[in-house]
Every structure is written in structure tokens, then in C-alpha cells.
Write a protein that holds these residues in place. Structure first.
Motif, PDB file in Angstrom:
ATOM      1  N   ALA A   1      14.169  45.622 143.611  1.00  0.00           N
ATOM      2  CA  ALA A   1      15.183  44.770 144.042  1.00  0.00           C
ATOM      3  C   ALA A   1      16.435  44.788 142.855  1.00  0.00           C
ATOM      4  N   SER A   2      16.222  45.321 141.831  1.00  0.00           N
ATOM      5  CA  SER A   2      16.806  45.738 140.747  1.00  0.00           C
ATOM      6  C   SER A   2      17.567  46.736 140.931  1.00  0.00           C
ATOM      7  N   VAL A   3      17.410  48.188 141.999  1.00  0.00           N
ATOM      8  CA  VAL A   3      18.193  49.312 142.724  1.00  0.00           C
ATOM      9  C   VAL A   3      19.117  48.464 143.475  1.00  0.00           C
ATOM     10  N   VAL A   4      18.484  47.549 144.444  1.00  0.00           N
ATOM     11  CA  VAL A   4      20.075  46.715 145.162  1.00  0.00           C
ATOM     12  C   VAL A   4      20.118  46.777 144.659  1.00  0.00           C
ATOM     13  N   GLU A   5      20.389  45.620 143.990  1.00  0.00           N
ATOM     14  CA  GLU A   5      21.655  44.631 142.794  1.00  0.00           C
ATOM     15  C   GLU A   5      22.641  45.519 142.281  1.00  0.00           C
TER      16      GLU A   5
ATOM     17  N   ASP B   1      21.922  56.083 141.413  1.00  0.00           N
ATOM     18  CA  ASP B   1      22.173  56.117 139.702  1.00  0.00           C
ATOM     19  C   ASP B   1      22.353  55.304 138.637  1.00  0.00           C
ATOM     20  N   PRO B   2      22.737  54.218 139.388  1.00  0.00           N
ATOM     21  CA  PRO B   2      22.112  53.212 138.417  1.00  0.00           C
ATOM     22  C   PRO B   2      20.787  53.258 137.225  1.00  0.00           C
ATOM     23  N   THR B   3      19.361  54.209 138.490  1.00  0.00           N
ATOM     24  CA  THR B   3      18.138  54.380 137.442  1.00  0.00           C
ATOM     25  C   THR B   3      18.682  55.528 136.205  1.00  0.00           C
TER      26      THR B   3
ATOM     27  N   THR C   1      28.591  52.544 132.740  1.00  0.00           N
ATOM     28  CA  THR C   1      29.990  52.825 133.063  1.00  0.00           C
ATOM     29  C   THR C   1      30.157  53.543 132.575  1.00  0.00           C
ATOM     30  N   GLY C   2      31.054  55.005 133.451  1.00  0.00           N
ATOM     31  CA  GLY C   2      31.426  55.557 133.150  1.00  0.00           C
ATOM     32  C   GLY C   2      31.447  56.864 133.829  1.00  0.00           C
ATOM     33  N   PRO C   3      31.661  58.175 133.122  1.00  0.00           N
ATOM     34  CA  PRO C   3      30.509  59.111 133.831  1.00  0.00           C
ATOM     35  C   PRO C   3      29.174  59.496 133.693  1.00  0.00           C
ATOM     36  N   ILE C   4      28.098  60.403 134.839  1.00  0.00           N
ATOM     37  CA  ILE C   4      27.138  60.286 134.423  1.00  0.00           C
ATOM     38  C   ILE C   4      27.295  61.940 134.843  1.00  0.00           C
ATOM     39  N   TYR C   5      26.678  62.670 133.010  1.00  0.00           N
ATOM     40  CA  TYR C   5      26.737  63.558 133.401  1.00  0.00           C
ATOM     41  C   TYR C   5      25.363  64.433 133.573  1.00  0.00           C
ATOM     42  N   LYS C   6      25.899  65.710 134.154  1.00  0.00           N
ATOM     43  CA  LYS C   6      24.159  66.916 134.554  1.00  0.00           C
ATOM     44  C   LYS C   6      23.030  66.961 134.077  1.00  0.00           C
ATOM     45  N   SER C   7      23.566  66.920 132.404  1.00  0.00           N
ATOM     46  CA  SER C   7      22.245  66.640 130.985  1.00  0.00           C
ATOM     47  C   SER C   7      21.136  65.047 131.752  1.00  0.00           C
ATOM     48  N   GLN C   8      22.306  64.038 132.302  1.00  0.00           N
ATOM     49  CA  GLN C   8      21.756  62.909 132.486  1.00  0.00           C
ATOM     50  C   GLN C   8      20.686  62.807 133.246  1.00  0.00           C
ATOM     51  N   LEU C   9      21.162  63.963 134.580  1.00  0.00           N
ATOM     52  CA  LEU C   9      20.549  63.990 136.138  1.00  0.00           C
ATOM     53  C   LEU C   9      19.664  64.509 135.877  1.00  0.00           C
ATOM     54  N   ASN C  10      19.426  65.278 134.686  1.00  0.00           N
ATOM     55  CA  ASN C  10      17.951  66.457 135.104  1.00  0.00           C
ATOM     56  C   ASN C  10      16.932  66.079 133.611  1.00  0.00           C
ATOM     57  N   SER C  11      17.098  64.732 133.596  1.00  0.00           N
ATOM     58  CA  SER C  11      16.607  63.277 132.220  1.00  0.00           C
ATOM     59  C   SER C  11      15.207  63.541 133.301  1.00  0.00           C
ATOM     60  N   ASN C  12      14.149  63.762 131.980  1.00  0.00           N
ATOM     61  CA  ASN C  12      12.172  63.698 132.782  1.00  0.00           C
ATOM     62  C   ASN C  12      11.538  62.495 132.886  1.00  0.00           C
TER      63      ASN C  12
ATOM     64  N   PRO D   1      10.504  59.079 133.622  1.00  0.00           N
ATOM     65  CA  PRO D   1      10.096  58.613 135.449  1.00  0.00           C
ATOM     66  C   PRO D   1      10.704  57.530 136.027  1.00  0.00           C
ATOM     67  N   TYR D   2      12.069  57.269 135.178  1.00  0.00           N
ATOM     68  CA  TYR D   2      12.980  56.228 135.710  1.00  0.00           C
ATOM     69  C   TYR D   2      14.082  56.648 136.292  1.00  0.00           C
ATOM     70  N   ASN D   3      14.685  58.165 136.974  1.00  0.00           N
ATOM     71  CA  ASN D   3      15.701  59.147 137.128  1.00  0.00           C
ATOM     72  C   ASN D   3      15.001  58.964 138.447  1.00  0.00           C
ATOM     73  N   THR D   4      14.772  58.167 139.263  1.00  0.00           N
ATOM     74  CA  THR D   4      15.137  58.728 140.867  1.00  0.00           C
ATOM     75  C   THR D   4      15.928  59.265 141.710  1.00  0.00           C
ATOM     76  N   ARG D   5      17.016  59.689 140.869  1.00  0.00           N
ATOM     77  CA  ARG D   5      17.399  61.079 141.233  1.00  0.00           C
ATOM     78  C   ARG D   5      16.603  62.270 141.181  1.00  0.00           C
ATOM     79  N   LYS D   6      15.422  62.692 140.341  1.00  0.00           N
ATOM     80  CA  LYS D   6      14.723  64.263 140.380  1.00  0.00           C
ATOM     81  C   LYS D   6      13.371  63.292 141.211  1.00  0.00           C
ATOM     82  N   PHE D   7      12.723  62.311 140.458  1.00  0.00           N
ATOM     83  CA  PHE D   7      11.370  62.071 141.104  1.00  0.00           C
ATOM     84  C   PHE D   7      11.086  60.990 142.353  1.00  0.00           C
ATOM     85  N   LYS D   8       9.892  61.183 143.142  1.00  0.00           N
ATOM     86  CA  LYS D   8      10.078  60.659 144.095  1.00  0.00           C
ATOM     87  C   LYS D   8       9.837  58.354 144.132  1.00  0.00           C
ATOM     88  N   GLY D   9       9.520  58.194 145.091  1.00  0.00           N
ATOM     89  CA  GLY D   9       9.301  57.024 144.911  1.00  0.00           C
ATOM     90  C   GLY D   9       9.753  55.957 143.311  1.00  0.00           C
ATOM     91  N   LEU D  10       9.137  54.798 143.651  1.00  0.00           N
ATOM     92  CA  LEU D  10       9.881  53.587 142.662  1.00  0.00           C
ATOM     93  C   LEU D  10       9.509  54.035 141.055  1.00  0.00           C
TER      94      LEU D  10
END
Length: 361
Positions: free
Chosen positions: A236-240, A269-271, A280-291, A293-302
């Protein structure tokens, strides 16, 4: 001579009788007059007492005051006197002796120009004064103090954050999680005027868990699929965070349920923003590569837990998502605040291009 003596005796007896009757008359008259005077004085005293009891309080504005625990009527009268509300101590004590009110401890807002019976009725009611604070939906725990400090200027944000992430405190509230992120239900709260960080958190968590009980046995929800209230709040927090449009939340929840079912990353992206507190503001590539477990751009599941505190509508959407075959969505960026939804990558890329044009790119 004997006749003369008898005449004297008769005269004296007559004289005594007259004196007695005169005295009796005078005493009766004095008693009557005294009684009348006493009645008049009593009536006057009653009117005076009535006027004193029906007088208005001296405060021209609402006054906030505290009645400490164990306060006697004399102490309460003193508090009223000190606050310029009621200065007639005798009238207050008389009322308490006559009616023996149960004056309850607490904080009270005494309205301007109140009568004594209204003031005492307020203290008997135990209706404590409150400070109403509205907590918006979708705020992370560290954002919430900014909404509280206007009403509670002495709120300690360090203590607030420490309590939110204290596992022992979390467990004591009946929450099986490492922190209370997600469990602070957004709504308008009537907080006690002397509430501290702990009391505020407890009230918000209690509201959240009450909502859990309402949904727990509701039919037609995804509770069993998600498996726990913690996971309900997490989704629900992601939906929000993904939309401010209430009518879109069930659709976005449907997309996320579809992705979870087929093992596709949520890609939210909110995760990522939550990891770096980059709201707010841009999300950097280095952030998208974060390890993280909250990085849902990289890891499956909740994620391990919620990224914000979702409101009722987002929670309902997570439990009752729309039936859709969509797997993708992208913001239209046309000022409407809505999204394009698609079931395949080809259409998704097409909508991304339209969104880019809407942005003027």
C-alpha cells in the motif's frame, strides 16, 4: 376594711392581667416583626446567592487549564481564581457542598462567559481539551514531526525517530516489525494537549491496528495472497507514492499484484527515493544500482517494509486491486496527474514517448 382589701386584690389582679396581655401582645408583635424581617433577609440572601451562582465567568476568551489529579474543590477554586475565570470562592465552595460534584483531573478548555454550573459540568464530564492535527497520506515517519510541531512546539524529533526504530517499543505496541514505518495511520487526530512523542505514536499505531481488525475477516481481499498486515502496508505504501489520484490506486495496485504473481520486479522509483531520503528531484544511476533490499528496480518481490505511511484508500487498493492485465504504467505528464496503463512493453514504450512529448522533450 375587709371589703377594701378585696377591692385592692381585684384591682391588682386586673392590673396584672392587663400587663400580661399587653406583654403577650408586644412579644407576639415583636416575634411577628422578627419573623417577617428574617423571611425578607432569607429571600434577599437567596436572590443574592442565585445572582452569584448565575454570574458569568471573568474570562473574555477561552482559557486552557489543567486540573491535577487529586485536586480538592478548594484547589480547583484556587486554579479558577488564578486563571481569572471564577473569583467567587464562597459560591464555588457552596455549590460543591450542595451538589458534591465529581471533578475529574485533566486539561480543559473553559469557554468565555461561562456560568458556574457550566464550568463544573465541564470538569465532571472529563472531556479533556485536545489539539487536532492532520497527518497527510503517504508521509514517511521522519516527515511527520513537521506536521506536529505547530501544535507541539517542544516535540523532540530525535526521540521521535528513536522510538519509531526501537524494536522493543515496536513490539510493545503489538507490531511485529523492526520499525513503525507504515503503521502511523494518516488522518486527523485529537491529541491530548500534553501528549508527548510516545503518546502520539501510540495513538497513531492504535488507529492503524484497529483498521487491520476491520479488514482481517473481510471477504474478497488479497489478504491471504499477501500473507500479513505488514505486507499489505508495504504494498500500500508503494501504491500511495505512485499516484495522488484515488481512482487510479486500484489499477496501480493491480499492476503490482500482476508483477508479484509472475516474479517481475515492481520497478517502483519511490522505493529508491526512500533509500536515500531523496523525495524530489532526479534519481541517479548510482542510486538505481543500490544493493538495498528496498531497491525494487533491481530486486524482485516486496521490500522488507513500508516506505511511507499509507492512507485508507491505498490500503484498500492493495487489498482489493482492480482486475487488469496491465503490467506497466507511466505518468502522462500532461498536467492531469494520471497515468497510461499497458499490458506489453511495446505499448509501454509508445506511452513513454507520448509522455516525453508532453514534457516538451
Amino acid at each position: 376594711m375587709k371589703t377594701f382589701n378585696n377591692a385592692i386584690r381585684i384591682y391588682l389582679l386586673f392590673f396584672d392581667s392587663v400587663v400580661f396581655l399587653l406583654n403577650f401582645y408586644l412579644m407576639k408583635k415583636i416575634f411577628f416583626i422578627s419573623t417577617v424581617i428574617l423571611i425578607i433577609l432569607a429571600i434577599f440572601a437567596c436572590f443574592q446567592a442565585k445572582n452569584r451562582l448565575n454570574a458569568l465567568s471573568g474570562n473574555e476568551k477561552m482559557v486552557l487549564l489543567e486540573i491535577p489529579k487529586g485536586s480538592s474543590p478548594a484547589k480547583v477554586s484556587q486554579i479558577l481564581h488564578e486563571n481569572g475565570i471564577w473569583t467567587d470562592d464562597l459560591a464555588f465552595q457552596l455549590w460543591c457542598r450542595l451538589y458534591k460534584p465529581n471533578l475529574k483531573a485533566g486539561w480543559y478548555e473553559v469557554p468565555a462567559n461561562s456560568k458556574l454550573d457550566e464550568i463544573i459540568a465541564l470538569f465532571e464530564s472529563g472531556k479533556n481539551a485536545v489539539k487536532k492535527v492532520t497527518i497527510p497520506e503517504g508521509r514517511a515517519s521522519w516527515e511527520i514531526p513537521s506536521y506536529l510541531t505547530k501544535a507541539f512546539p517542544n516535540l523532540d524529533t530525535n526521540r521521535w525517530n528513536a522510538l519509531i526504530h526501537d524494536p522493543k517499543f515496536t513490539q510493545s505496541l503489538g507490531v511485529s516489525a523492526k520499525s513503525l514505518e507504515g503503521y502511523l495511520l494518516p488522518e486527523t487526530y485529537p491529541f491530548a494537549v500534553d501528549a508527548d512523542e510516545e503518546a502520539i505514536i501510540k495513538q497513531m499505531v492504535a488507529a492503524n491496528l484497529k483498521l487491520r481488525e476491520q479488514y482481517k475477516d473481510m471477504e474478497g481481499t488479497m489478504w491471504d495472497t499477501l500473507g500479513s498486515w505488514h505486507k499489505v502496508l508495504t504494498l500500500a505504501s508503494v501504491v500511495e507514492e505512485e499516484t495522488g489520484k484515488p481512482d487510479e490506486r486500484p489499477l496501480i495496485a493491480g499492476v503490482f499484484h500482476n508483477r508479484l504473481r509472475i516474479g517481475m520486479p515492481l520497478g517502483a522509483d519511490p522505493t529508491v527515493r526512500f533509500i536515500f531520503k531523496n523525495l524530489t528531484g532526479p534519481i541517479y544511476k548510482s542510486q538505481l544500482n543500490s544493493n538495498s533490499p528496498y531497491n525494487t528496480r533491481k530486486f524482485k518481490g516486496l521490500m522488507p517494509g513500508p516506505i511511507s505511511n499509507p492512507g485508507r484508500k491505498a490500503i484498500e487498493a492493495a487489498l482489493k486491486p482492480a482486475k487488469t492485465d496491465a503490467l506497466y504504467f507511466v505518468a502522462k505528464d500532461d498536467g492531469s496527474g494520471t497515468h497510461f496503463f499497458s499490458s506489453n512493453l511495446k505499448d509501454h514504450n509508445k506511452y513513454k514517448n507520448i509522455a516525453a512529448k508532453n514534457r516538451g522533450e
